[in-house]
Design a protein around this motif. Structure first.
Motif, PDB file in Angstrom:
ATOM      1  N   TRP A   1     -69.605  82.945 -18.664  1.00 17.41           N
ATOM      2  CA  TRP A   1     -68.446  83.023 -18.275  1.00 17.41           C
ATOM      3  C   TRP A   1     -67.522  83.696 -19.272  1.00 17.41           C
TER       4      TRP A   1
ATOM      5  N   TYR B   1     -69.191  87.192 -15.149  1.00 20.00           N
ATOM      6  CA  TYR B   1     -68.821  87.019 -13.752  1.00 20.00           C
ATOM      7  C   TYR B   1     -67.461  87.818 -13.517  1.00 20.00           C
TER       8      TYR B   1
ATOM      9  N   VAL C   1     -67.021  89.469  -9.848  1.00 16.47           N
ATOM     10  CA  VAL C   1     -67.799  88.866  -8.777  1.00 16.47           C
ATOM     11  C   VAL C   1     -66.663  88.762  -7.617  1.00 16.47           C
TER      12      VAL C   1
ATOM     13  N   LEU D   1     -72.394  85.051  -6.874  1.00 14.42           N
ATOM     14  CA  LEU D   1     -72.819  84.144  -8.299  1.00 14.42           C
ATOM     15  C   LEU D   1     -74.258  83.819  -8.154  1.00 14.42           C
TER      16      LEU D   1
ATOM     17  N   SER E   1     -74.774  79.835 -12.408  1.00 18.32           N
ATOM     18  CA  SER E   1     -73.280  80.121 -12.881  1.00 18.32           C
ATOM     19  C   SER E   1     -72.136  78.953 -12.985  1.00 18.32           C
TER      20      SER E   1
END
Length: 129
Positions: free
Chosen positions: A92, A97, A100, A106, A110
């Motif tokens: 992260w 991500y 996204v 995802l 995640s």
């Protein structure tokens, strides 16, 4: 010494066995610990094996590691409590991500239960991008 001749832990001095185990990654170390009673005994009782990996995880989860150690958790338990969180948190924080488009895009791993402070760190990193 006794034991199965294929069991190097029973044949080698403890410091040599520990050195060999110290080259294993966290997942391999956990697998080795359940291989047999002899390996389990050596791995479980060697705080240095767990400490090394725990300090690596601390690079991403300093607050969490320091808190667990301050609460009296062993190096092993501290590592096990924070290992997967550190993997997910690192992804992260690195921006993996950031773009996204929906929750369906995802990857399965995640998400991980994280506290408010951790999500705050992630959101701050996202705002700085």
């Amino acid at each position: 010494r006794g034991g199965d001749p294929a069991d190097f832990v029973a044949l080698l001095p403890p410091e040599v066995s520990s050195r060999i185990f110290s080259d294993l990654d966290v997942e391999s170390l956990c697998h080795a610990a359940v291989t047999c009673k002899g390996w389990h005994r050596v791995i479980e009782s060697n705080d240095c094996l767990w400490r090394h990996h725990c300090l690596t995880v601390r690079a991403v989860c300093q607050r969490e590691i320091d808190c667990d150690r301050g609460n009296g958790y062993s190096w092993k338990i501290t590592l096990l409590r924070n290992y997967w969180k550190s993997k997910v948190k690192q992804e992260w924080l690195s921006g993996k991500y950031s773009n996204v488009s929906s929750q369906n895009s995802l990857p399965e791993k995640s998400m991980y239960p994280m506290d408010v402070e951790t999500w705050g760190e992630i959101l701050e990193a996202e705002l700085e991008r």
